[in-house]
Design a protein around this motif. Structure first.
Motif, short mmCIF file in Angstrom:
data_model
loop_
_atom_site.label_atom_id
_atom_site.label_comp_id
_atom_site.label_asym_id
_atom_site.label_seq_id
_atom_site.Cartn_x
_atom_site.Cartn_y
_atom_site.Cartn_z
N ARG A 176 0.83 -1.20 0.00
CA ARG A 176 0.00 0.00 0.00
C ARG A 176 0.87 1.26 0.00
O ARG A 176 0.55 2.24 -0.69
N ASP A 180 0.94 4.17 -2.92
CA ASP A 180 0.74 5.59 -2.63
C ASP A 180 1.89 6.42 -3.18
O ASP A 180 1.68 7.51 -3.74
N ASP A 183 1.53 6.77 -6.89
CA ASP A 183 0.55 7.82 -7.23
C ASP A 183 1.21 9.20 -7.19
O ASP A 183 1.03 10.03 -8.10
N GLU A 210 -6.57 -6.90 -7.29
CA GLU A 210 -7.91 -6.65 -7.83
C GLU A 210 -8.92 -7.70 -7.41
O GLU A 210 -10.11 -7.56 -7.69
N LYS A 216 -8.01 -2.81 -0.93
CA LYS A 216 -8.10 -1.35 -1.00
C LYS A 216 -8.78 -0.72 0.21
O LYS A 216 -8.99 0.48 0.24
N GLU A 217 -9.08 -1.54 1.21
CA GLU A 217 -9.80 -1.03 2.37
C GLU A 217 -8.89 -0.27 3.32
O GLU A 217 -7.68 -0.49 3.37
N THR A 259 -5.88 3.94 5.32
CA THR A 259 -7.16 4.53 4.93
C THR A 259 -7.56 3.96 3.58
O THR A 259 -6.72 3.40 2.85
N PRO A 260 -8.84 4.04 3.22
CA PRO A 260 -9.27 3.43 1.96
C PRO A 260 -8.50 3.99 0.75
O PRO A 260 -8.20 5.19 0.69
N ARG A 261 -8.20 3.12 -0.17
CA ARG A 261 -7.52 3.54 -1.40
C ARG A 261 -8.58 3.79 -2.46
O ARG A 261 -9.35 2.89 -2.81
N ARG A 262 -8.60 4.96 -3.00
CA ARG A 262 -9.63 5.33 -3.98
C ARG A 262 -9.16 4.99 -5.39
O ARG A 262 -7.98 5.06 -5.69
#
Length: 262
Positions: A176, A180, A183, A210, A216-217, A259-262
């Motif tokens: 995760r 990030d 991104d 996926e 992604k939570e 935190t949730p991944r958008r």
């Protein structure tokens, strides 16, 4: 009758697999939900129960199921075999043998594969128990999984599971973080995940990003990320005397902060 107690993300598809392959399987859950073969009525579940798969959340719910609120040890007269499938502290699991009557076979059988593995019946089971008991159990476990690792005597399966989940938690935290950072750098994360799959960073969470339901939570007490935090606590509880636990504690804190991944 074969029973599954705790018919949530994992228990419900495990029950479906058992019902497809056996003559009589039934679920029990304290939350009123689901089809007719999952009951909240202990009187409908306990009397004919012979084999129990316990897939409840934690040690407190296991105590409630076996000894306290539901007290299946006392109210299920035909109970002869219990599979402990929840991920719990190995120290706690070891105490169960003295609390469960000797005529009941006790096998620790935690599993790996997440909800997707339960749904497609490809779970990996980590097993602790006598060889004859494990041999007798494999045909039933084969309805729900594909990989069966007999780790040793009773308790060994749970010890292996918490170590496996400690590694899975570290993969979750770092994957995760990497995404990030990707991104922020403007990288296409789909391309990065494809790269990771064929490179030295490959890991289970990245490979199944996926399809793993919690990938992604963010953290919540009642979701799979929260359960992963609990699982690290179970590993820490069983850490060797004098072990340096700084890194596992950091992993746990990092997962708790997701935190949730958008």
């Amino acid at each position: 009758m074969i029973g599954v107690a705790g018919c949530g993300r994992m228990g419900a598809p495990m029950l479906d697999a058992l019902r497809d392959g056996t003559s009589h399987a039934m679920g029990f859950d304290v939350v009123g939900k689901g089809p007719d073969h999952i009951t909240t009525d202990l009187d409908a579940f306990a009397p004919q129960l012979e084999t129990l798969f316990s897939v409840v959340r934690d040690a407190g719910e296991t105590d409630a199921l076996l000894f306290d609120t539901q007290n299946l040890i006392a109210v299920a007269p035909n109970l002869r075999r219990i599979f402990i499938c929840s991920t719990l502290s190995p120290r706690y699991v070891d105490t169960l043998r003295a609390r469960v009557p000797d005529h009941i076979t006790l096998i620790d059988a935690p599993m790996s594969g997440a909800q997707a593995g339960a749904q497609d019946r490809s779970l990996s089971f980590m097993l602790g128990g006598a060889q004859d008991d494990i041999d007798d159990a494999i045909p039933l476990l084969s309805l729900m999984g594909r990989h069966f690792h007999h780790m040793g005597p009773y308790g060994s399966g749970m010890q292996a599971k918490v170590l496996n989940n400690l590694l899975a938690a570290s993969h979750t935290a770092m994957t995760r973080l990497v995404l990030d950072w990707a991104d922020a750098a403007g990288l296409d994360t789909d391309k990065l995940l494809a790269l990771i799959e064929t490179s030295s960073g490959q890991n289970w969470l990245a490979s199944g990003f996926e399809t793993i339901e919690f990938a992604k939570e963010g953290h919540a007490a009642d979701n799979s990320i929260g359960i992963l935090v609990k699982d690290v606590a179970a590993a820490l509880d069983a850490a060797p005397d004098g072990a340096d636990t700084a890194l596992p504690q950091l992993v746990q804190a990092t997962v708790r902060a997701l935190t949730p991944r958008r």
